[in-house]
Design a protein around this motif. Structure first.
Motif, PDB file in Angstrom:
ATOM      1  N   SER A   1       0.830  -1.208   0.000  1.00  0.00           N
ATOM      2  CA  SER A   1       0.000   0.000   0.000  1.00  0.00           C
ATOM      3  C   SER A   1       0.864   1.257   0.000  1.00  0.00           C
ATOM      4  N   TYR A   2       1.980   1.251   0.723  1.00  0.00           N
ATOM      5  CA  TYR A   2       2.872   2.405   0.754  1.00  0.00           C
ATOM      6  C   TYR A   2       3.577   2.567  -0.597  1.00  0.00           C
ATOM      7  N   GLN A   3       3.991   1.458  -1.186  1.00  0.00           N
ATOM      8  CA  GLN A   3       4.600   1.504  -2.516  1.00  0.00           C
ATOM      9  C   GLN A   3       3.622   2.095  -3.525  1.00  0.00           C
ATOM     10  N   ASN A   4       2.353   1.710  -3.405  1.00  0.00           N
ATOM     11  CA  ASN A   4       1.328   2.252  -4.297  1.00  0.00           C
ATOM     12  C   ASN A   4       1.130   3.748  -4.079  1.00  0.00           C
ATOM     13  N   GLN A   5       1.187   4.201  -2.826  1.00  0.00           N
ATOM     14  CA  GLN A   5       1.073   5.633  -2.535  1.00  0.00           C
ATOM     15  C   GLN A   5       2.215   6.406  -3.204  1.00  0.00           C
ATOM     16  N   ILE A   6       3.420   5.876  -3.107  1.00  0.00           N
ATOM     17  CA  ILE A   6       4.576   6.524  -3.718  1.00  0.00           C
ATOM     18  C   ILE A   6       4.420   6.551  -5.231  1.00  0.00           C
ATOM     19  N   ALA A   7       4.038   5.414  -5.811  1.00  0.00           N
ATOM     20  CA  ALA A   7       3.866   5.343  -7.267  1.00  0.00           C
ATOM     21  C   ALA A   7       2.792   6.317  -7.741  1.00  0.00           C
ATOM     22  N   GLU A   8       1.709   6.413  -6.988  1.00  0.00           N
ATOM     23  CA  GLU A   8       0.638   7.329  -7.365  1.00  0.00           C
ATOM     24  C   GLU A   8       1.110   8.780  -7.282  1.00  0.00           C
ATOM     25  N   ALA A   9       1.866   9.108  -6.248  1.00  0.00           N
ATOM     26  CA  ALA A   9       2.377  10.473  -6.103  1.00  0.00           C
ATOM     27  C   ALA A   9       3.309  10.828  -7.261  1.00  0.00           C
ATOM     28  N   ILE A  10       4.146   9.883  -7.668  1.00  0.00           N
ATOM     29  CA  ILE A  10       5.035  10.111  -8.817  1.00  0.00           C
ATOM     30  C   ILE A  10       4.212  10.315 -10.079  1.00  0.00           C
ATOM     31  N   ALA A  11       3.219   9.462 -10.284  1.00  0.00           N
ATOM     32  CA  ALA A  11       2.376   9.558 -11.480  1.00  0.00           C
ATOM     33  C   ALA A  11       1.633  10.887 -11.532  1.00  0.00           C
ATOM     34  N   VAL A  12       1.102  11.320 -10.403  1.00  0.00           N
ATOM     35  CA  VAL A  12       0.388  12.607 -10.347  1.00  0.00           C
ATOM     36  C   VAL A  12       1.351  13.744 -10.679  1.00  0.00           C
TER      37      VAL A  12
END
Length: 85
Positions: A55-66
């Motif tokens: 879930s934390y990895q996904n948060q980081i990936a989403e922040a990068i994508a945004v």
């Protein structure tokens, strides 16, 4: 003023400034990444645990994508290239 939107807009003095701030904070016991452009800090025990969580990895990936999307939107719209993001 707004932060730089592209790497070539980062002032040449930014690295030295960050280095000085980083050193001063370390001397006072504050721990932070040695670069202003890092994600995750595995030498921090709490962060190391979080980095193993999907879930934390996904948060980081989403922040990068945004961030990439916002940057692309701003650049493409300013160039009037006909892209609509």
């Amino acid at each position: 003023s707004e932060p730089p939107a592209r790497a070539d807009l980062i002032p040449s003095t930014a690295g030295k400034l960050y280095s000085d701030v980083h050193k001063g904070l370390l001397e006072k016991g504050y721990m932070l990444a040695p670069s202003a452009y890092e994600i995750g800090f595995i030498s921090n025990s709490v962060e190391a645990i979080k980095l193993n969580e999907t879930s934390y990895q996904n948060q980081i990936a989403e922040a990068i994508a945004v961030g990439i999307h916002q940057y692309a939107k701003r650049v493409l719209s300013s160039k009037n290239w006909g892209y609509n993001l």
